[in-house]
Design a protein around this motif. Structure first.
Motif, short mmCIF file in Angstrom:
data_model
loop_
_atom_site.label_atom_id
_atom_site.label_comp_id
_atom_site.label_asym_id
_atom_site.label_seq_id
_atom_site.Cartn_x
_atom_site.Cartn_y
_atom_site.Cartn_z
N TYR A 1 -7.68 -2.21 -9.01
CA TYR A 1 -7.39 -0.97 -8.45
C TYR A 1 -7.64 -0.04 -9.45
CZ TYR A 1 -4.89 -3.91 -4.78
OH TYR A 1 -4.50 -4.55 -4.06
N GLU A 2 -8.56 0.78 -9.32
CA GLU A 2 -9.04 1.86 -10.23
C GLU A 2 -7.79 2.99 -10.44
OE1 GLU A 2 -12.46 3.77 -9.56
OE2 GLU A 2 -13.97 1.85 -9.71
N ASN A 3 -7.15 3.22 -9.30
CA ASN A 3 -6.03 4.47 -9.42
C ASN A 3 -4.88 3.68 -9.20
OD1 ASN A 3 -7.88 6.47 -9.81
ND2 ASN A 3 -8.39 6.11 -7.65
N GLY A 4 -4.75 2.42 -9.22
CA GLY A 4 -3.46 1.51 -9.42
C GLY A 4 -3.14 1.35 -7.93
N HIS A 5 -2.06 0.54 -7.76
CA HIS A 5 -1.57 0.24 -6.32
C HIS A 5 -0.83 1.18 -5.88
CE1 HIS A 5 0.09 -1.57 -2.90
NE2 HIS A 5 1.24 -1.89 -3.48
N GLN A 6 -1.06 2.13 -4.82
CA GLN A 6 -0.31 3.25 -4.42
C GLN A 6 0.39 3.06 -2.96
OE1 GLN A 6 -2.54 7.09 -4.91
NE2 GLN A 6 -3.28 6.44 -6.58
N VAL A 7 1.47 3.48 -2.96
CA VAL A 7 2.38 3.22 -1.66
C VAL A 7 3.13 4.52 -1.41
CG1 VAL A 7 4.53 2.14 -0.93
CG2 VAL A 7 3.01 0.76 -2.45
N VAL A 8 2.80 4.55 0.01
CA VAL A 8 3.55 5.91 0.79
C VAL A 8 4.73 5.52 1.51
CG1 VAL A 8 1.51 7.42 0.58
CG2 VAL A 8 1.97 5.94 2.71
N ALA A 9 5.63 6.56 1.55
CA ALA A 9 6.71 5.97 2.70
C ALA A 9 6.75 7.25 3.84
CB ALA A 9 8.09 6.58 1.89
N ASP A 10 7.12 6.45 4.94
CA ASP A 10 7.20 7.32 6.31
C ASP A 10 8.51 7.69 6.32
OD1 ASP A 10 7.72 7.81 9.14
OD2 ASP A 10 5.46 7.29 9.48
N VAL A 11 8.63 9.13 6.00
CA VAL A 11 9.78 9.99 6.41
C VAL A 11 9.88 10.66 7.30
CG1 VAL A 11 11.68 11.15 5.16
CG2 VAL A 11 10.32 9.28 3.57
N SER B 1 6.62 12.66 -13.51
CA SER B 1 5.27 12.65 -13.64
C SER B 1 4.36 12.77 -12.29
CB SER B 1 4.86 11.49 -14.45
OG SER B 1 4.72 10.32 -13.66
N TYR B 2 3.18 12.96 -12.52
CA TYR B 2 2.47 13.35 -11.26
C TYR B 2 1.45 11.89 -11.12
CZ TYR B 2 2.98 18.14 -10.91
OH TYR B 2 3.61 19.45 -10.67
N ASP B 3 2.05 10.71 -11.46
CA ASP B 3 1.58 9.36 -11.42
C ASP B 3 1.97 8.87 -9.99
OD1 ASP B 3 0.89 6.83 -11.49
OD2 ASP B 3 1.73 6.47 -13.52
N ASN B 4 1.34 8.73 -9.35
CA ASN B 4 1.35 8.04 -7.73
C ASN B 4 1.32 6.71 -7.78
OD1 ASN B 4 1.78 10.54 -6.42
ND2 ASN B 4 -0.47 10.49 -5.64
N ARG B 5 1.00 5.93 -9.05
CA ARG B 5 1.17 4.41 -8.95
C ARG B 5 2.48 3.78 -8.85
NH1 ARG B 5 -1.43 2.97 -14.43
NH2 ARG B 5 0.15 4.56 -15.04
N TYR B 6 2.37 2.96 -8.12
CA TYR B 6 3.62 2.09 -7.79
C TYR B 6 4.12 1.35 -8.76
CZ TYR B 6 7.10 -0.22 -4.58
OH TYR B 6 8.27 -0.74 -4.33
N GLY C 1 -4.27 -5.28 -9.28
CA GLY C 1 -5.04 -5.70 -8.39
C GLY C 1 -4.77 -7.23 -7.55
N VAL C 2 -5.94 -7.81 -7.04
CA VAL C 2 -6.02 -9.10 -6.41
C VAL C 2 -6.92 -9.80 -6.94
CG1 VAL C 2 -4.32 -8.30 -4.50
CG2 VAL C 2 -6.82 -8.20 -4.39
N PRO C 3 -6.82 -11.19 -6.91
CA PRO C 3 -7.88 -12.20 -7.08
C PRO C 3 -9.06 -11.70 -6.08
CG PRO C 3 -5.94 -13.40 -7.06
CD PRO C 3 -5.60 -12.04 -6.55
N LYS C 4 -9.96 -11.67 -6.85
CA LYS C 4 -11.40 -11.16 -6.14
C LYS C 4 -11.78 -12.16 -4.64
CE LYS C 4 -16.39 -10.13 -6.24
NZ LYS C 4 -17.58 -10.06 -7.17
#
Length: 386
Positions: free
Chosen positions: A80-90, A183-188, A195-198
């Motif tokens: 993942y170029e920008n890392g694993h990112q997660v959001v929460a439904d609030v 920070s402004y880092d959204n990475r989990y 990442g994951v195995p291809k």
């Protein structure tokens, strides 16, 4: 005749088996209770051609160069170029988690967010992280208000769903896994490699166990071929003097004679949709204040798969593990009482000089994939003298 028997073919068992076979020249038997290898990392193509993780999403992440290099022998990666990112439904709004300065600006108006940002940076330093329970101790009323928002809207109900306990009741190591980031880092995760195995985890494990010195028996309970008697482990009625590496649930090996160790389990609900997207590009959405499930994973976004139509998701429903058929122990509930109970089982194992405990279940601890890989490599070095 085997030099080593490895019970379990997840990351712990597979790595140690490969190393014993390759570096030590051991003849290794891998015994797997399930009808497939790979443990909880097992993945497969569903009926729609989408690669799904059978036991919930597994994202590999690490800063360990040696671990990344080792696993890269058996797979290429989708990183993942920008890392694993997660959001929460609030309450219907999607916000980045862990809570960070981007989240702060989603929750508060611009001027208030700017003021609070300055306070957080002054108190903790830009780029730092702080556990939510620690943040709640800050004497500044405005910082306490931020902490209370995070506590109520991100941690409290989610934690109670996941663990069946309030954050105050569980081990601080658990509540500290998802800190507040200044920070402004959204990475989990903040690791270098994410990442994951291809081609999936199952292919990785298949290649890892593909060695002339390794034999694999799936669909086999270890106690069907091994007899754990007083001070000796028997194979075929004869004392087995080679290494026995056990990666399963230790209480169940001893028929729960001191009571069942507490775990949290998960019920998974898969669903497929003809549409191309379900979560607006998000691979994981956590439901922190609503729903009975904790999160939804959309696999095409997780694996970056491009060659399948439609989309498949999985919802996760936590519950207390009871040992009933079909249930799987996933997360040890770590506290002093449970640790004392575990130590009773560990003491029983000390009668076997050739037995080694390795893995989340055998050690009653939480491990990420990279940490478990490292520990398996170290054990193999110990057993082979390399």
């Amino acid at each position: 005749m085997y030099n080593s028997i490895v019970i379990g073919s997840g990351i712990a068992g597979s790595v140690v088996a490969r190393q014993l076979a390759e570096k030590g020249g051991h003849k290794v038997l891998v015994v797997e209770k399930r009808d497939h290898i790979g443990g909880n990392c097992y993945d497969r193509l569903d009926a729609y051609g989408i690669l799904v993780h059978e036991y919930g999403p597994h994202i590999f992440h690490t800063n360990m160069e040696d671990v990344f290099a080792y696993l890269s022998r058996f797979t290429e990666w989708t990183l993942y170029e920008n890392g694993h990112q997660v959001v929460a439904d609030v309450n219907g709004s999607l916000i980045p988690i862990p809570f960070n300065l981007n989240t702060l600006h989603c929750v508060y108006d611009s001027s208030m967010a700017d003021e609070l940002e300055k306070k957080l940076i002054h108190a903790y330093g830009k780029g730092s992280s702080v556990a939510i329970m620690k943040l709640r101790e800050n004497p500044d009323p405005q910082i306490q208000a931020i902490a209370q928002y995070v506590y109520e809207n991100i941690f409290l109900q989610y934690t109670m769903k996941q663990w069946g306990q309030t954050p105050e009741e569980i081990d601080p190591a658990v509540t500290g896994r998802v800190p507040v980031l200044i920070s402004y880092d959204n990475r989990y995760f903040q690791d270098k490699y994410q990442g994951v195995p291809k081609n999936g985890y199952t292919e990785l494990f298949t290649r890892m166990l593909d060695h002339e010195n390794i034999s694999v028996q799936t669909g086999t309970d270890a106690k069907e071929i091994l007899d754990f008697q007083d001070h000796a482990i028997l194979l075929g009625g004869q004392a087995f003097t080679g290494n026995v590496i056990f990666t399963g649930a230790l209480d169940e090996l001893y028929d729960c004679r001191y009571g069942r160790l507490p775990y949290r389990s998960l019920r998974f609900e898969f669903a497929h949709f003809a549409q191309e997207d379900f979560q607006n590009g998000h691979s994981v959405v956590n439901y922190t204040v609503s729903e009975e499930f904790t999160r939804i994973t959309e696999f095409k976004h997780l694996t970056r798969q491009k060659d399948a139509e439609g989309t498949t998701i999985i919802r996760e429903y936590p519950f207390a593990y009871t040992g009933a058929p079909g249930e799987i122990p996933y997360y040890a509930i770590m506290n002093a009482e449970n640790e004392a109970q575990y130590q009773k089982y560990k003491q029983l194992t000390k009668q076997y000089a050739n037995m080694y405990l390795l893995g989340r279940l055998a050690e009653y601890q939480y491990y990420n994939i990279d940490a478990m890989t490292k520990k398996a490599l170290d054990l193999a070095d110990q057993l082979t003298g390399c």
